[in-house]
Motif scaffolding. Structure first.
Motif, PDB file in Angstrom:
ATOM      1  N   TYR A 165       0.874  -1.120   0.326  1.00  0.00           N
ATOM      2  CA  TYR A 165      -0.161   0.211   0.093  1.00  0.00           C
ATOM      3  C   TYR A 165       0.930   1.215  -0.065  1.00  0.00           C
ATOM      4  O   TYR A 165       1.714   1.386   0.837  1.00  0.00           O
ATOM      5  CB  TYR A 165      -1.202  -0.060   1.323  1.00  0.00           C
ATOM      6  CG  TYR A 165      -1.478   1.127   1.676  1.00  0.00           C
ATOM      7  CD1 TYR A 165      -1.347   1.707   3.057  1.00  0.00           C
ATOM      8  CD2 TYR A 165      -2.163   2.194   0.822  1.00  0.00           C
ATOM      9  CE1 TYR A 165      -1.664   2.914   3.563  1.00  0.00           C
ATOM     10  CE2 TYR A 165      -2.772   3.551   1.413  1.00  0.00           C
ATOM     11  CZ  TYR A 165      -2.435   3.741   2.736  1.00  0.00           C
ATOM     12  OH  TYR A 165      -2.786   5.038   3.121  1.00  0.00           O
ATOM     13  N   PHE A 166       0.711   2.192  -0.854  1.00  0.00           N
ATOM     14  CA  PHE A 166       1.330   3.592  -1.009  1.00  0.00           C
ATOM     15  C   PHE A 166       0.193   4.649  -0.673  1.00  0.00           C
ATOM     16  O   PHE A 166      -0.784   4.516  -0.972  1.00  0.00           O
ATOM     17  CB  PHE A 166       1.713   3.645  -2.347  1.00  0.00           C
ATOM     18  CG  PHE A 166       3.039   2.971  -2.859  1.00  0.00           C
ATOM     19  CD1 PHE A 166       2.780   1.852  -3.538  1.00  0.00           C
ATOM     20  CD2 PHE A 166       4.334   3.488  -2.375  1.00  0.00           C
ATOM     21  CE1 PHE A 166       3.865   1.040  -4.013  1.00  0.00           C
ATOM     22  CE2 PHE A 166       5.439   2.741  -2.797  1.00  0.00           C
ATOM     23  CZ  PHE A 166       5.237   1.613  -3.648  1.00  0.00           C
ATOM     24  N   GLN A 167       0.673   5.644   0.372  1.00  0.00           N
ATOM     25  CA  GLN A 167       0.067   6.644   0.462  1.00  0.00           C
ATOM     26  C   GLN A 167       1.124   7.661  -0.127  1.00  0.00           C
ATOM     27  O   GLN A 167       2.053   8.091   0.504  1.00  0.00           O
ATOM     28  CB  GLN A 167      -0.160   6.853   1.785  1.00  0.00           C
ATOM     29  CG  GLN A 167      -0.876   8.104   2.400  1.00  0.00           C
ATOM     30  CD  GLN A 167      -2.152   8.492   1.526  1.00  0.00           C
ATOM     31  OE1 GLN A 167      -3.197   7.679   1.328  1.00  0.00           O
ATOM     32  NE2 GLN A 167      -2.396   9.974   0.971  1.00  0.00           N
ATOM     33  N   GLY A 168       0.741   8.442  -1.149  1.00  0.00           N
ATOM     34  CA  GLY A 168       1.845   9.248  -1.924  1.00  0.00           C
ATOM     35  C   GLY A 168       2.820   8.442  -2.335  1.00  0.00           C
ATOM     36  O   GLY A 168       2.634   7.426  -2.863  1.00  0.00           O
ATOM     37  N   ASN A 169       3.906   9.037  -2.087  1.00  0.00           N
ATOM     38  CA  ASN A 169       5.062   8.141  -2.451  1.00  0.00           C
ATOM     39  C   ASN A 169       5.779   7.258  -1.432  1.00  0.00           C
ATOM     40  O   ASN A 169       7.004   6.557  -1.413  1.00  0.00           O
ATOM     41  CB  ASN A 169       6.386   9.011  -3.282  1.00  0.00           C
ATOM     42  CG  ASN A 169       6.741   9.827  -2.285  1.00  0.00           C
ATOM     43  OD1 ASN A 169       6.765  10.054  -1.207  1.00  0.00           O
ATOM     44  ND2 ASN A 169       7.708  10.617  -2.859  1.00  0.00           N
ATOM     45  N   SER A 170       5.188   7.201  -0.298  1.00  0.00           N
ATOM     46  CA  SER A 170       5.652   6.208   0.817  1.00  0.00           C
ATOM     47  C   SER A 170       4.688   5.201   0.851  1.00  0.00           C
ATOM     48  O   SER A 170       3.549   5.019   0.550  1.00  0.00           O
ATOM     49  CB  SER A 170       5.778   6.947   2.236  1.00  0.00           C
ATOM     50  OG  SER A 170       4.324   7.264   2.378  1.00  0.00           O
ATOM     51  N   ALA A 171       5.357   3.919   1.310  1.00  0.00           N
ATOM     52  CA  ALA A 171       4.743   2.599   1.514  1.00  0.00           C
ATOM     53  C   ALA A 171       4.535   2.491   2.929  1.00  0.00           C
ATOM     54  O   ALA A 171       5.496   1.698   3.647  1.00  0.00           O
ATOM     55  CB  ALA A 171       5.352   1.692   0.763  1.00  0.00           C
ATOM     56  N   PRO A 172       3.474   2.816   3.620  1.00  0.00           N
ATOM     57  CA  PRO A 172       3.225   2.391   5.052  1.00  0.00           C
ATOM     58  C   PRO A 172       3.041   1.047   5.499  1.00  0.00           C
ATOM     59  O   PRO A 172       3.234   0.374   6.478  1.00  0.00           O
ATOM     60  CB  PRO A 172       2.371   3.507   5.563  1.00  0.00           C
ATOM     61  CG  PRO A 172       1.266   3.667   4.574  1.00  0.00           C
ATOM     62  CD  PRO A 172       2.427   3.744   3.293  1.00  0.00           C
ATOM     63  N   ASP A 173       2.842   0.200   4.425  1.00  0.00           N
ATOM     64  CA  ASP A 173       2.235  -1.336   4.639  1.00  0.00           C
ATOM     65  C   ASP A 173       3.036  -2.010   3.450  1.00  0.00           C
ATOM     66  O   ASP A 173       2.451  -1.864   2.498  1.00  0.00           O
ATOM     67  CB  ASP A 173       0.781  -1.351   4.722  1.00  0.00           C
ATOM     68  CG  ASP A 173       0.594  -2.828   5.324  1.00  0.00           C
ATOM     69  OD1 ASP A 173      -0.712  -2.829   5.436  1.00  0.00           O
ATOM     70  OD2 ASP A 173       1.450  -3.669   5.105  1.00  0.00           O
ATOM     71  N   LYS A 174       3.976  -2.505   3.609  1.00  0.00           N
ATOM     72  CA  LYS A 174       4.638  -3.528   2.745  1.00  0.00           C
ATOM     73  C   LYS A 174       4.466  -4.925   3.131  1.00  0.00           C
ATOM     74  O   LYS A 174       5.086  -5.911   2.637  1.00  0.00           O
ATOM     75  CB  LYS A 174       6.189  -3.397   2.521  1.00  0.00           C
ATOM     76  CG  LYS A 174       6.436  -1.764   2.212  1.00  0.00           C
ATOM     77  CD  LYS A 174       8.025  -1.736   2.295  1.00  0.00           C
ATOM     78  CE  LYS A 174       8.287  -0.562   2.013  1.00  0.00           C
ATOM     79  NZ  LYS A 174       9.981  -0.294   2.105  1.00  0.00           N
ATOM     80  N   SER A 175       3.586  -5.177   4.136  1.00  0.00           N
ATOM     81  CA  SER A 175       3.424  -6.525   4.595  1.00  0.00           C
ATOM     82  C   SER A 175       3.179  -7.792   3.857  1.00  0.00           C
ATOM     83  O   SER A 175       3.425  -8.981   4.236  1.00  0.00           O
ATOM     84  CB  SER A 175       2.398  -6.682   5.857  1.00  0.00           C
ATOM     85  OG  SER A 175       1.200  -6.304   5.581  1.00  0.00           O
ATOM     86  N   GLY A 176       2.373  -7.442   2.779  1.00  0.00           N
ATOM     87  CA  GLY A 176       2.181  -8.690   1.866  1.00  0.00           C
ATOM     88  C   GLY A 176       3.224  -9.009   0.600  1.00  0.00           C
ATOM     89  O   GLY A 176       2.981 -10.003   0.208  1.00  0.00           O
ATOM     90  N   LEU A 177       4.210  -8.166   0.718  1.00  0.00           N
ATOM     91  CA  LEU A 177       5.518  -8.640  -0.028  1.00  0.00           C
ATOM     92  C   LEU A 177       5.989  -9.977   0.061  1.00  0.00           C
ATOM     93  O   LEU A 177       6.468 -10.142   1.114  1.00  0.00           O
ATOM     94  CB  LEU A 177       6.379  -7.666  -0.436  1.00  0.00           C
ATOM     95  CG  LEU A 177       5.925  -6.439  -0.988  1.00  0.00           C
ATOM     96  CD1 LEU A 177       7.116  -5.228  -0.919  1.00  0.00           C
ATOM     97  CD2 LEU A 177       5.631  -6.288  -2.259  1.00  0.00           C
ATOM     98  N   PRO A 178       5.830 -10.768  -0.717  1.00  0.00           N
ATOM     99  CA  PRO A 178       6.082 -12.604  -0.491  1.00  0.00           C
ATOM    100  C   PRO A 178       7.596 -12.856  -0.177  1.00  0.00           C
ATOM    101  O   PRO A 178       7.927 -13.603   0.779  1.00  0.00           O
ATOM    102  CB  PRO A 178       5.477 -13.208  -1.384  1.00  0.00           C
ATOM    103  CG  PRO A 178       5.442 -12.252  -2.598  1.00  0.00           C
ATOM    104  CD  PRO A 178       5.203 -10.919  -2.116  1.00  0.00           C
ATOM    105  N   SER A 179       8.460 -12.072  -0.768  1.00  0.00           N
ATOM    106  CA  SER A 179       9.942 -12.254  -0.515  1.00  0.00           C
ATOM    107  C   SER A 179      10.754 -11.001  -0.869  1.00  0.00           C
ATOM    108  O   SER A 179      10.060 -10.136  -1.307  1.00  0.00           O
ATOM    109  CB  SER A 179      10.222 -13.605  -1.521  1.00  0.00           C
ATOM    110  OG  SER A 179      10.430 -13.035  -2.612  1.00  0.00           O
ATOM    111  N   ASP A 180      11.950 -11.056  -0.567  1.00  0.00           N
ATOM    112  CA  ASP A 180      12.922  -9.941  -0.935  1.00  0.00           C
ATOM    113  C   ASP A 180      12.978  -9.699  -2.390  1.00  0.00           C
ATOM    114  O   ASP A 180      13.517  -9.014  -2.934  1.00  0.00           O
ATOM    115  CB  ASP A 180      14.232  -9.845  -0.220  1.00  0.00           C
ATOM    116  CG  ASP A 180      14.990 -10.970  -0.619  1.00  0.00           C
ATOM    117  OD1 ASP A 180      15.894 -11.362   0.094  1.00  0.00           O
ATOM    118  OD2 ASP A 180      14.594 -11.922  -1.522  1.00  0.00           O
TER     119      ASP A 180
END
Lengths: 114, 114
Positions: free
Chosen positions: A48-63
């Motif tokens: 999830y992005f708000q503007g250009n910051s990503a306060p929630d990256k919890s769903g990215l499955p791997s690096d």
């Protein structure tokens, strides 16, 4: 634009290659979301992005997965060293900030890793 | 965190018959609730949403849903379906907290037969 635009609509790539998926949200929609939908399954939240910051990256499955957003406009989702399990439809959505607005979705990018 | 449950993965129905697609949510606080529709090979489209006020919400394409707090349900109904209503239907609720992400149910495939 009038809607959320995603490109490409279809992408076939070889295992191990990197891919970039693009999302162009509705003008004025400061919130932007990426979801993944595997065949026959529901939607899996990625970032999830708000503007250009990503306060929630919890769903990215791997690096291997990363995403960026330029200001309040275009976002790119990058998958490095693609694997067959990455095959899915990647959906982007945008909205005004706040929980009551609901999303406007793009048509998605169908990624096939062979 | 809030969640939604769609117990029916597939609902077959004959054309012009009524239909109900079930959605139950888990929350101890005020909720917003959404129904989205996904036609084949397309992104998701907002059907209707409940924010507050009247518990009966009318949406596009003749669909409506009723918010029932005591039963924690938000079932989707249509009195007479058409072949063109064949699609996947997703119930969704905001995750809550600082993020605005939506949590989607696993979807119900409405299969309208002639």
């Amino acid at each position: 634009g009038a809607g959320v635009s995603q490109s490409p609509s279809n992408k076939v790539t070889e295992k191990g290659k990197d891919v970039e998926l693009r999302c162009d949200p509705i003008s004025g929609h400061t919130a932007l979301y990426w979801y993944r939908q595997r065949l026959g399954q529901g939607l899996e939240f990625l970032i999830y992005f708000q503007g250009n910051s990503a306060p929630d990256k919890s769903g990215l499955p791997s690096d291997r997965f990363s995403a960026e957003r330029t200001g309040e406009s275009v976002s790119t989702l990058t998958i490095q060293r693609t694997q067959q399990e990455d095959s899915a439809v990647y959906l982007c959505a945008s909205s005004f900030p706040g929980q009551g607005f609901g999303y406007t979705f793009g048509s998605g990018t169908r990624l096939t890793v062979v | 965190a809030q969640s939604v449950t769609q117990l029916d993965s597939q609902v077959p129905v004959f054309e012009e018959a009524p239909v109900e697609l079930r959605c139950n949510y888990s929350s101890s606080v005020s909720v917003y609730l959404f129904w989205y529709v996904q036609y084949p090979n397309q992104g998701l489209q907002l059907l209707l949403k409940y924010l507050s006020g009247s518990t009966l919400v009318k949406g596009i394409n003749g669909f409506e849903a009723e918010f029932n707090k005591s039963q924690t349900s938000f079932h989707l109904r249509k009195p007479s379906v058409h072949i063109s209503d064949t699609a996947e239907y997703f119930c969704a609720v905001p995750h809550g907290g600082a993020t605005n992400k939506l949590i989607f149910g696993t979807g119900t495939l409405l299969a309208v037969q002639p």
